[in-house]
Design a protein around this motif. Structure first.
Motif, PDB file in Angstrom:
ATOM      1  N   GLY A  96       0.821  -1.193   0.000  1.00  0.00           N
ATOM      2  CA  GLY A  96       0.000   0.000   0.000  1.00  0.00           C
ATOM      3  C   GLY A  96       0.859   1.248   0.000  1.00  0.00           C
ATOM      4  N   ASN A 119      -6.499   0.575  -2.649  1.00  0.00           N
ATOM      5  CA  ASN A 119      -7.331  -0.489  -2.091  1.00  0.00           C
ATOM      6  C   ASN A 119      -8.811  -0.125  -2.115  1.00  0.00           C
ATOM      7  N   GLU A 123     -10.730  -1.366   1.749  1.00  0.00           N
ATOM      8  CA  GLU A 123      -9.962  -1.009   2.943  1.00  0.00           C
ATOM      9  C   GLU A 123     -10.838  -0.103   3.790  1.00  0.00           C
ATOM     10  N   SER A 151      -1.058   0.847   4.804  1.00  0.00           N
ATOM     11  CA  SER A 151      -2.021   1.716   4.120  1.00  0.00           C
ATOM     12  C   SER A 151      -3.236   1.989   5.000  1.00  0.00           C
ATOM     13  N   ALA A 152      -3.624   1.012   5.822  1.00  0.00           N
ATOM     14  CA  ALA A 152      -4.752   1.220   6.730  1.00  0.00           C
ATOM     15  C   ALA A 152      -4.420   2.267   7.792  1.00  0.00           C
ATOM     16  N   TRP A 195      -7.275  -3.887   5.377  1.00  0.00           N
ATOM     17  CA  TRP A 195      -7.566  -4.001   3.954  1.00  0.00           C
ATOM     18  C   TRP A 195      -8.050  -5.414   3.630  1.00  0.00           C
ATOM     19  N   THR A 213     -13.982   4.285   4.404  1.00  0.00           N
ATOM     20  CA  THR A 213     -13.264   3.468   3.426  1.00  0.00           C
ATOM     21  C   THR A 213     -12.292   4.373   2.681  1.00  0.00           C
ATOM     22  N   THR A 214     -11.263   3.767   2.138  1.00  0.00           N
ATOM     23  CA  THR A 214     -10.235   4.547   1.455  1.00  0.00           C
ATOM     24  C   THR A 214     -10.793   5.313   0.262  1.00  0.00           C
ATOM     25  N   THR A 222      -1.613   2.189  -4.614  1.00  0.00           N
ATOM     26  CA  THR A 222      -0.711   1.189  -4.073  1.00  0.00           C
ATOM     27  C   THR A 222       0.487   1.132  -5.016  1.00  0.00           C
TER      28      THR A 222
END
Length: 326
Positions: A96, A119, A123, A151-152, A195, A213-214, A222
């Motif tokens: 990510g 994502n 995610e 990434s989260a 994710w 959410t992303t 990513t």
């Protein structure tokens, strides 16, 4: 705990202009490199384009004529994958947005070689359906499970910032996906940011309340990364691999009904969860445009401002330049 010093990079992470026209052309069409490669080691996680590429064996086919074999190495999250790239245990890998930022800040020997879609809806920050946490503002003082440097982690930080909540007002519990899943199941954490396929597995088990959410929170990508020394010595193998990934992306888009089965076959994650993940995954290889690099710089600056990385970095310094004419 928030800053990762250079001397603790390995232990900490273990604990926790590219052209769209790349094709899998014969490697002999590119300049020969000083050191012959016999095995390409690629790091991947439990979902996404690299898993499809492994199942389709497109990279193996692209490199077979040169006598190069491919070894796929699975990781639960991006930070340990970045550490493996740093020490040369793998040559290429997909993560990510956040892991390469933490890595670059700690002096890791990595470089960006391609961008992939984010994502997105796969995610999320979520809680159990019976939780009294209704909004992001309700996370103040609560225990939120998240992988440090993932990434989260960026999603959680950005979502809180968007909601006007100071990151210092929550109680982040830094856990890898497996440990976080156990902590969420036993209510040792009250919310979880993660994710796919871990988010998809949680959906099938709990029908959770999603707080963010992303895709609705932050514009990110990513990334496909390389060990810096490997990228300098083996650009032709990188070009061939990216061409193969492009082929895998085309197959995935044309065979959506088969993608979940392909993901399930490689990872062993339940088919129901992989179906959820596959249906919301975007498969593509994107150019590392100035706009994408600038977006990644925004994330890096956010982490520095919050004290999550020890120094300000320039993302563009870690972007690979492909061979001329490719």
């Amino acid at each position: 705990m928030l800053a990762i010093a250079r001397r603790t990079f390995g232990a900490g992470f273990l604990a926790l202009g590219l052209a769209l026209g790349f094709t899998a052309a014969p490697l002999c069409s590119l300049d020969a490199q000083a050191a012959a490669l016999t095995e390409l080691k690629i790091g991947y996680q439990k979902t996404g384009l690299p898993v499809v590429a492994r199942q389709q064996q497109v990279v193996e086919k692209a490199l077979s004529s040169e006598g190069v074999t491919v070894r796929w190495v699975e990781f639960a999250a991006g930070p340990p994958l970045v550490e493996a790239l740093n020490v040369g245990s793998i040559d290429l890998g997909w993560t990510g947005d956040a892991p390469p930022i933490f890595g670059q800040a700690a002096g890791a020997a990595i470089t960006y070689v391609a961008a992939l879609p984010s994502n997105g809806a796969g995610e999320a920050v979520f809680v159990k359906p019976d939780s009294d946490i209704k909004t992001l503002a309700d996370l103040k003082g609560r225990k939120v499970g998240v992988g440090k440097g993932t990434s989260a982690h960026n999603l959680l930080v950005a979502a809180l910032e968007k909601a006007g909540v100071d990151f210092k007002d929550i109680n982040p519990v830094y856990l890898g996906p497996a440990d976080a899943a156990a902590a969420f199941a036993s209510d040792k954490i009250e919310a979880w940011a993660v994710w796919d396929p871990f988010f998809a597995v949680a959906e099938t088990r709990y029908t959770p309340r999603v707080l963010a959410t992303t895709d609705k929170t932050v514009d990110v990508r990513t990334y496909f990364l390389a060990n810096r020394g490997f990228a300098a010595e083996h650009p032709k193998e990188i070009v061939a691999t990216l061409g193969a990934l492009k082929e895998a992306a085309a197959w995935a888009d044309a065979n959506r009904d088969k993608v979940a089965e392909a993901l399930h076959e490689v990872t062993g994650v339940p088919l129901e969860a992989q179906t959820l993940a596959a249906n919301r995954t975007k498969f593509a290889i994107e150019p590392l445009t100035p706009e994408i690099v600038a977006g990644q710089q925004v994330t890096a600056d956010r982490f520095f401002r919050l004290g999550l990385i020890p120094k300000k970095i320039t993302v563009a310094d870690a972007v690979w330049t492909p061979p001329a004419g490719n």
